[in-house]
Design a protein around this motif. Structure first.
Motif, short mmCIF file in Angstrom:
data_model
loop_
_atom_site.label_atom_id
_atom_site.label_comp_id
_atom_site.label_asym_id
_atom_site.label_seq_id
_atom_site.Cartn_x
_atom_site.Cartn_y
_atom_site.Cartn_z
N ASN A 185 53.85 -13.19 29.17
CA ASN A 185 54.28 -13.22 27.54
C ASN A 185 55.16 -14.42 27.30
OD1 ASN A 185 53.27 -10.59 27.37
ND2 ASN A 185 55.28 -9.53 27.30
N GLU A 188 52.49 -17.36 27.53
CA GLU A 188 51.29 -16.98 26.21
C GLU A 188 51.65 -17.28 25.06
OE1 GLU A 188 49.44 -13.42 26.99
OE2 GLU A 188 48.33 -14.02 28.97
N ASN A 189 53.06 -16.81 24.73
CA ASN A 189 53.56 -17.05 23.36
C ASN A 189 54.33 -18.08 23.43
OD1 ASN A 189 52.45 -14.50 22.55
ND2 ASN A 189 54.19 -13.44 23.47
N GLU A 190 54.43 -18.97 24.25
CA GLU A 190 55.24 -20.54 24.25
C GLU A 190 56.52 -20.00 23.75
OE1 GLU A 190 52.96 -23.08 21.35
OE2 GLU A 190 51.29 -23.13 23.07
N ALA A 191 57.38 -19.17 24.51
CA ALA A 191 58.42 -18.46 24.12
C ALA A 191 59.47 -19.00 25.23
CB ALA A 191 58.60 -17.11 24.28
N ASP A 228 57.39 -11.44 11.53
CA ASP A 228 57.05 -12.03 12.46
C ASP A 228 57.73 -11.96 13.73
OD1 ASP A 228 59.12 -13.45 11.72
OD2 ASP A 228 58.43 -15.55 12.03
N PRO A 230 58.87 -10.19 17.31
CA PRO A 230 57.85 -9.46 18.26
C PRO A 230 58.45 -7.86 18.36
CG PRO A 230 59.61 -10.89 19.55
CD PRO A 230 59.61 -11.37 17.77
#
Length: 287
Positions: A185, A188-191, A228, A230
């Protein structure tokens, strides 16, 4: 292909090869360790076709995108109708209940009646990180398959081919503590940067005053309300805190109390019926 969980893969290969699948399973274990991914890959192995277009497969979970937080009686009735139909592709029909601990009492009772007399050829998989919230009568009719965090070596191998800086890999390995889903996560979410900021916030909050702590809780609440944000925003960053504290403050005399309070906070913010902002404020005041 899912990383890790070789014991579970070997077990299900054996039961599939021998035609000895049970009617109902409970996949239990911490969040984000691959339970749902494993269940989907297993469903593909059993049904043998693309699940997105397979009339013998059904996936049921709270419709978070529609503002719902539970699995309702209507969902189970729909599941019952689905199971009453004849299999299109063979002799199996498979249904996954993700986050099964969010079944309402009415839905749980309806599901129990089906589990007591499961349709021929049915395979039902319940997925839960908190199985103690599922009625014992349902649990007793499921074969439990426990999933655990990946080993440090498995995480290291998984991260080896990721195009990340070495310090980011080390940060992910420490933060995730074997939960490959959390690593996925964040990548993929560049978090990763956001996760680092949340950890840095906690460090600052240790020495913050009451006003600063209440202001922080207010900002988190406002962020959680944004469109927006999550799913499970509160529980996500509390989870980051819990992992960081467990690793970096293990020698601190305050650690036991902090971890205990974080565990309590995490349990509260994981359930939508509670006041998450108030729970966060109480935690911060006792930090």
């Amino acid at each position: 292909m899912l990383t890790g969980h070789s014991k579970q893969k070997k077990y299900f290969k054996h039961v599939i090869d021998n035609g000895s699948l049970s009617h109902a399973y409970l996949f239990s274990g911490p969040d984000m360790i691959g339970k749902k991914t494993f269940a989907l890959e297993l469903a593909g192995s059993i049904l043998g076709t693309d699940l997105d277009h397979n009339p013998d497969f059904k996936f049921i979970a709270p419709k978070v995108g529609e503002g719902e937080s539970k699995i309702y009686i209507e969902d189970v009735r729909d599941f019952k109708r689905f199971m009453s139909l004849k299999s299109y592709g063979g002799d199996k029909r498979l249904v996954i209940f993700d986050n099964a601990h969010f079944l309402t009492s009415e839905a749980a009772n309806a599901l129990l009646k089906i589990l007591e007399e499961p349709p021929l050829g049915s395979v039902i998989i319940l997925i839960s990180s908190v199985p103690n919230m599922i009625p014992a009568t349902i649990l007793s009719r499921c074969e439990e398959v426990r999933f655990n965090e990946l080993s440090s070596r498995e995480v290291e191998i998984y991260l080896a081919d990721k195009k990340l800086k070495e310090d980011d890999k080390e940060f992910l390995a420490t933060l995730a503590r074997g939960r490959i889903g959390l690593i996925n996560n964040l990548i993929e979410n560049e978090a990763i940067t956001e996760a680092r900021r949340v950890i840095d916030d906690l460090r600052k909050l240790f020495n913050a005053g009451i006003y600063e702590k209440m202001d922080y809780a207010k900002k988190v609440h406002e962020r959680a309300l944004r469109r927006d944000s999550p799913q499970g925003y509160y529980s996500q960053f509390v989870d980051y805190w819990l992992n960081w504290v467990s690793v970096h403050l293990r020698n601190s005399p305050k650690n036991e109390k902090i971890v205990k309070n974080l565990l309590s906070l995490h349990q509260i913010v994981s359930q939508p019926q509670y006041n998450h902002r108030l729970a966060l404020e109480n935690f911060l005041l006792n930090l």
